[in-house]
Design an enzyme around this catalytic site. Structure first.
Site, PDB file in Angstrom:
ATOM      1  N   VAL A 110       0.858  -1.172   0.000  1.00 55.23           N
ATOM      2  CA  VAL A 110       0.000   0.000   0.000  1.00 55.23           C
ATOM      3  C   VAL A 110       0.898   1.227   0.000  1.00 55.23           C
ATOM      4  CG1 VAL A 110      -1.735   1.307   1.268  1.00 55.23           C
ATOM      5  CG2 VAL A 110      -1.824  -1.195   1.245  1.00 55.23           C
ATOM      6  N   CYS A 111       0.635   2.161  -0.887  1.00 56.61           N
ATOM      7  CA  CYS A 111       1.344   3.434  -0.882  1.00 56.61           C
ATOM      8  C   CYS A 111       2.855   3.193  -0.977  1.00 56.61           C
ATOM      9  CB  CYS A 111       0.951   4.220   0.371  1.00 56.61           C
ATOM     10  SG  CYS A 111       1.433   5.945   0.429  1.00 56.61           S
ATOM     11  N   THR A 112       3.615   3.789  -0.075  1.00 56.03           N
ATOM     12  CA  THR A 112       5.073   3.686  -0.127  1.00 56.03           C
ATOM     13  C   THR A 112       5.604   2.371   0.432  1.00 56.03           C
ATOM     14  OG1 THR A 112       5.137   4.963   1.927  1.00 56.03           O
ATOM     15  CG2 THR A 112       5.476   6.164  -0.140  1.00 56.03           C
TER      16      THR A 112
END
Length: 320
Positions: free
Chosen positions: A108-110
């Site tokens: 998720v995301c970074t």
């Protein structure tokens, strides 16, 4: 398998929503009859509590270093602590180890930084939060970073954009595992969008204002978004702005990173997506209102932009 074992990896300064969107959606799926049900556990280094980037503390449920056995889904959260996590040899090694034991792997995301550091994105197309995508691409040139989509599935590895895009990715997993009806039920229970295609852009131009430093570009963009059914050809826009076509194109490339024609097509397609999801207008009416002229022209633009036909997109948004 009696349960679908899901391990969510967290670390200090992880994004709370990155974790909560995943765990809440999967637990909601359990409440509504997921079969087999999801057994979700937060794994942290040493099993210690982590302080999220929202300044709240989460208690680890299992020790990252001690997780063994088959895993259905391994999900690495993102957050401002991602680079420290990606630089931690122990976290990276255990994520790499657990990936070998998992049916599918996601970030998720970074959290993509951690997957990239573990070599799990080598040669793959991947995404992350749009603000962090360029740095990810610089640090890991072996990864084909695409900052645009909400999420990308490349084989058994999935990556998603920032924060609430975790919900879109998790809903896609629920649909894959249990079918579209359960996924829609979960989405309605969470009062969220039913269900954005992975290829949808992370940032809408309608909420991302053009740089105020150039008043001509700002005025032209305001004209475009307010008159989608008008003549928005480059010659017409240039005439309205009182500049040459070449100069207008140069300004668009400098300030918006794309030509006027491409920007207009994107604006019209996003507006069409909104109408398809929120109204029952016939396809031809949606096309006309957004300046496409014909339903076929709309279909071609929609497939190019989102990778899905507008009719299928509308069906995916309809209540079950």
């Amino acid at each position: 398998m009696e349960t679908r074992r899901v391990i969510v990896v967290g670390y200090d300064a992880a994004q709370l929503l990155d974790i909560a969107c995943v765990t809440s959606a999967l637990e909601s799926a359990n409440w509504h009859g997921a079969a087999p049900c999801y057994e979700v556990r937060l794994a942290t280094p040493g099993g210690r509590p982590i302080v999220t980037d929202s300044a709240l503390t989460l208690q680890g449920q299992v020790t990252l270093e001690r997780v063994t056995g088959a895993i259905d889904t391994l999900i690495v959260s993102g957050g401002i602590g991602c680079e420290n996590a990606a630089a931690d040899p122990s976290i990276v090694a255990h994520v790499r180890r657990l990936a070998r034991q998992s049916r599918r792997v996601a970030s998720v995301c970074t959290g993509a930084y951690v997957l990239a550091a573990a070599g799990l994105l080598d040669g793959r197309r991947a995404t992350t939060h749009w603000q962090w995508a360029r740095r990810l691409a610089t640090l890991h040139p072996e990864v084909r970073v695409d900052a645009d989509p909400i999420f990308i599935r490349d084989g058994e590895v999935a990556t998603s954009a920032g924060v609430t895009a975790a919900l879109d990715l998790t809903l896609a997993f629920v649909e894959e595992d249990n079918g579209v009806e359960l996924s829609r039920t979960v989405a309605r229970g969470l009062v969220t969008y039913l269900q954005r295609p992975g290829n949808q852009a992370q940032m809408s131009m309608f909420v991302s204002a053009p740089p105020a430093s150039n008043s001509l570009i700002k005025r032209t963009v305001e004209h475009i978004t307010g008159h989608l059914d008008a003549d928005l050809s480059t010659p017409a826009l240039a005439a309205g702005a009182g500049v040459s076509e070449r100069h207008l194109t140069r300004l668009f490339l400098k300030h918006l990173g794309q030509t006027p024609g491409r920007y207009v097509r994107q604006a019209r397609t996003e507006a069409a997506a909104h109408l398809l999801a929120s109204t029952s207008l016939p396809m031809a009416a949606v096309a006309a209102r957004c300046g496409f002229g014909t339903a076929e022209t709309l279909r071609q633009a929609f497939v190019d932009r989102y990778g899905i036909a507008p009719s299928r997109f509308r069906l995916a948004q309809a209540p079950a």
